[in-house]
Design a protein around this motif. Structure first.
Motif, PDB file in Angstrom:
ATOM      1  N   GLU A 121       0.831  -1.204   0.000  1.00  0.00           N
ATOM      2  CA  GLU A 121       0.000   0.000   0.000  1.00  0.00           C
ATOM      3  C   GLU A 121       0.868   1.258   0.000  1.00  0.00           C
ATOM      4  OE1 GLU A 121      -2.283   0.444   3.633  1.00  0.00           O
ATOM      5  OE2 GLU A 121      -0.924  -0.914   4.671  1.00  0.00           O
ATOM      6  N   LEU A 122       0.428   2.261  -0.744  1.00  0.00           N
ATOM      7  CA  LEU A 122       1.132   3.539  -0.837  1.00  0.00           C
ATOM      8  C   LEU A 122       0.589   4.453   0.250  1.00  0.00           C
ATOM      9  CD1 LEU A 122       3.180   5.092  -2.751  1.00  0.00           C
ATOM     10  CD2 LEU A 122       1.123   6.160  -3.713  1.00  0.00           C
ATOM     11  N   ILE A 123       1.386   4.720   1.276  1.00  0.00           N
ATOM     12  CA  ILE A 123       0.946   5.499   2.422  1.00  0.00           C
ATOM     13  C   ILE A 123       1.276   6.965   2.159  1.00  0.00           C
ATOM     14  CG2 ILE A 123       1.067   5.748   4.926  1.00  0.00           C
ATOM     15  CD1 ILE A 123       2.122   2.845   4.988  1.00  0.00           C
ATOM     16  N   ILE A 124       0.229   7.765   1.959  1.00  0.00           N
ATOM     17  CA  ILE A 124       0.381   9.153   1.528  1.00  0.00           C
ATOM     18  C   ILE A 124       0.364  10.072   2.736  1.00  0.00           C
ATOM     19  CG2 ILE A 124      -0.632  10.981   0.107  1.00  0.00           C
ATOM     20  CD1 ILE A 124      -1.907   8.754  -1.599  1.00  0.00           C
ATOM     21  N   ASN A 125       1.338  10.957   2.814  1.00  0.00           N
ATOM     22  CA  ASN A 125       1.438  11.910   3.914  1.00  0.00           C
ATOM     23  C   ASN A 125       0.571  13.143   3.627  1.00  0.00           C
ATOM     24  OD1 ASN A 125       2.372  12.811   6.387  1.00  0.00           O
ATOM     25  ND2 ASN A 125       4.523  12.473   5.885  1.00  0.00           N
ATOM     26  N   SER A 126       0.429  14.003   4.633  1.00  0.00           N
ATOM     27  CA  SER A 126      -0.410  15.204   4.516  1.00  0.00           C
ATOM     28  C   SER A 126       0.152  16.192   3.498  1.00  0.00           C
ATOM     29  CB  SER A 126      -0.523  15.897   5.878  1.00  0.00           C
ATOM     30  OG  SER A 126      -1.188  15.092   6.819  1.00  0.00           O
ATOM     31  N   ASP A 127      -0.735  17.066   3.012  1.00  0.00           N
ATOM     32  CA  ASP A 127      -0.372  18.192   2.148  1.00  0.00           C
ATOM     33  C   ASP A 127       0.274  17.737   0.842  1.00  0.00           C
ATOM     34  OD1 ASP A 127      -1.182  20.137   4.154  1.00  0.00           O
ATOM     35  OD2 ASP A 127       0.631  19.579   5.229  1.00  0.00           O
ATOM     36  N   LYS A 128      -0.420  16.843   0.152  1.00  0.00           N
ATOM     37  CA  LYS A 128       0.081  16.318  -1.116  1.00  0.00           C
ATOM     38  C   LYS A 128      -1.000  16.427  -2.187  1.00  0.00           C
ATOM     39  CE  LYS A 128       4.018  14.824   0.626  1.00  0.00           C
ATOM     40  NZ  LYS A 128       3.807  15.475   1.939  1.00  0.00           N
ATOM     41  N   THR A 129      -0.561  16.728  -3.405  1.00  0.00           N
ATOM     42  CA  THR A 129      -1.394  16.594  -4.591  1.00  0.00           C
ATOM     43  C   THR A 129      -0.732  15.595  -5.521  1.00  0.00           C
ATOM     44  OG1 THR A 129      -2.245  18.858  -4.482  1.00  0.00           O
ATOM     45  CG2 THR A 129      -2.374  17.747  -6.603  1.00  0.00           C
TER      46      THR A 129
END
Length: 457
Positions: free
Chosen positions: A185-193
């Motif tokens: 799984e790709l764990i996405i951090n805050s404040d990303k587009t």
């Protein structure tokens, strides 16, 4: 802001404390070692849920309907014949271009032939409960140059996994079309587009995307298909932290305890579990302009009956096309409030919109085309609940368009609006939604767009 809410009185404090206790028991989904880092992220995320909850949701639904009407009116002033179903001229058959942008979100940015140089204008265009989402607007542009996903612990610079795990805002784009197979799984951090415009980006054949205890994320113009569970293991979840993850579920996008999320122009097909799950106190979310096909359980909003934090869940589902070979859950909601507006439901095999645990459903201006099977004509399904309970739930249909025998079973009271209702429905809709008869045109470009630099998208 969190302090302000805590000062509102013992109710808010008690609710937050109860939510923390409940989440602590079940929140470890996919987290094998629940360390101090994840404990702090959980605490911060639940406070963010309280802050992001809008006590006056009618203002949000009204705002969206106003801009939807305005977009159609300004389009009509250029060519009045385009406002009528069926009277689409030869030029409007071509995909893309300013004259094509009829819905309010697309009309905001797609007419700019210099969109590639003005990518961040996209953040001005989100409507609905996710309207405050800015993603990586306040950070630099990061270009993904490498489609590999070989090192989960120390991802290579240039890869998508490297970009999404940084601890700063980033606007992530792609230097070319690519197929990305995620090992886990790709764990996405805050404040990303994640912005796939200008490339043909497919995330396929591997694990999906996870937003867990984060805020402010935009996912735009990518394909997500054939997603399978990951086995877990040591995976980096931020720039300065990694941890052991258990097996993932095979969701396309899993939004877990997260706020201010916008999913737009995403094409999704055939995930092992859900296409989009929104659970565990996630709120302030908009899902728009997506094209969804070939799946059973499409959208799950609220995973468990014990997750009372989901009473704060507020989600907008707008301008999407629910297409071929879909079965159910478009969406299925527990608790919370869901505004389902101007979507095109051309296929379902069981039902379209379902739920239990007294969610509020505002269905406005959708087109529902029922399947041939007589037992599946009903749009709605209240699951595991007797009539004497669900008859008070506020499920309202307004200006929906029903085809082939489709019908929506309403419940509750249309005039149940009050200053502080538990399950609010507007007393009357001050701004009428666009009618369901216009939905085909509002959603005709749902899914990924073939944007080319130097041309209107």
């Amino acid at each position: 802001m969190a302090v302000a809410y805590l000062n509102l009185g013992s109710y808010v404090f008690a609710f937050l404390s109860l939510s923390l206790a409940i989440v602590a028991l079940s929140v470890q989904a996919h987290i094998a070692v629940y360390d101090e880092y994840w404990t702090q992220r959980q605490t911060d995320a639940l406070k963010q849920t309280m802050e992001s909850y809008d006590p006056n949701p009618f203002n949000v639904t009204d705002h969206l309907n106003y801009h939807a009407a305005l977009a159609m009116e300004t389009t009509g002033s250029d060519n009045a014949t385009r406002r009528e179903l069926g009277e689409v001229g030869q030029k409007t058959k071509k995909r893309g271009g300013r004259h094509q942008s009829l819905n309010a979100i697309d009309k905001c940015w797609r007419g700019d032939k210099n969109w590639e140089k003005n990518r961040k204008k996209l953040t001005d265009c989100v409507l609905g409960f996710g309207q405050k989402t800015t993603g990586g607007k306040n950070g630099p542009i990061y270009v993904v140059t490498d489609a590999s996903d070989d090192d989960l612990l120390n991802p290579k610079p240039g890869t998508l996994r490297y970009a999404v795990t940084r601890d700063r805002p980033l606007w992530i784009i792609f230097d070319r079309s690519m197929i990305i197979r995620l090992q886990q799984e790709l764990i996405i951090n805050s404040d990303k587009t994640i912005d796939g415009r200008g490339a043909n980006v497919h995330i396929t054949g591997g694990a999906g995307l996870t937003l867990q205890f984060v805020k402010n994320v935009i996912i735009h113009n990518i394909h997500i298909k054939t997603i399978i569970p990951g086995n877990g293991g040591l995976i980096r979840d931020s720039e300065h932290h990694f941890g052991h993850r258990t097996m993932s579920d095979g969701d396309g996008i899993n939004i877990f305890g997260s706020t201010n999320v916008w999913i737009d122009h995403v094409s999704m097909t055939n995930c092992t579990d859900g296409m989009i799950d929104v659970i565990m106190g996630s709120t302030a979310i908009t899902i728009s302009n997506c094209h969804l096909t070939d799946h059973n359980e499409v959208m799950l909003f609220g995973a468990r009956e014990g997750d009372v934090i989901d009473k704060k869940m507020q989600i907008t589902v707008v301008f999407n096309h629910f297409g071929k070979r879909l079965v159910q859950r478009m969406p299925r909601a527990r608790f919370g409030l869901v505004h389902v507006v101007n979507n095109d439901y051309t296929h379902w095999e069981m039902y379209a919109i379902g739920g239990n645990m007294n969610p509020t459903i505002i269905s406005q201006g959708n087109r529902f085309i029922a399947p041939p099977k007589e037992s599946c004509k009903q749009v709605t399904k209240r699951e595991y609940t007797p009539y004497k309970e669900w008859k008070t739930w506020n499920w309202q249909s307004d200006r929906d368009y029903f085809v082939n025998g489709a019908y929506f079973v309403q419940s509750g009271r249309a005039n149940a609006w009050s200053a502080a209702p538990e399950n609010p429905i507007p007393k009357q809709f001050a701004i009428q939604p666009q009618p369901g008869t216009k939905v085909r045109r509002l959603t005709k470009d749902a899914g990924t767009l073939g944007c080319r630099p130097g041309k209107s998208c």
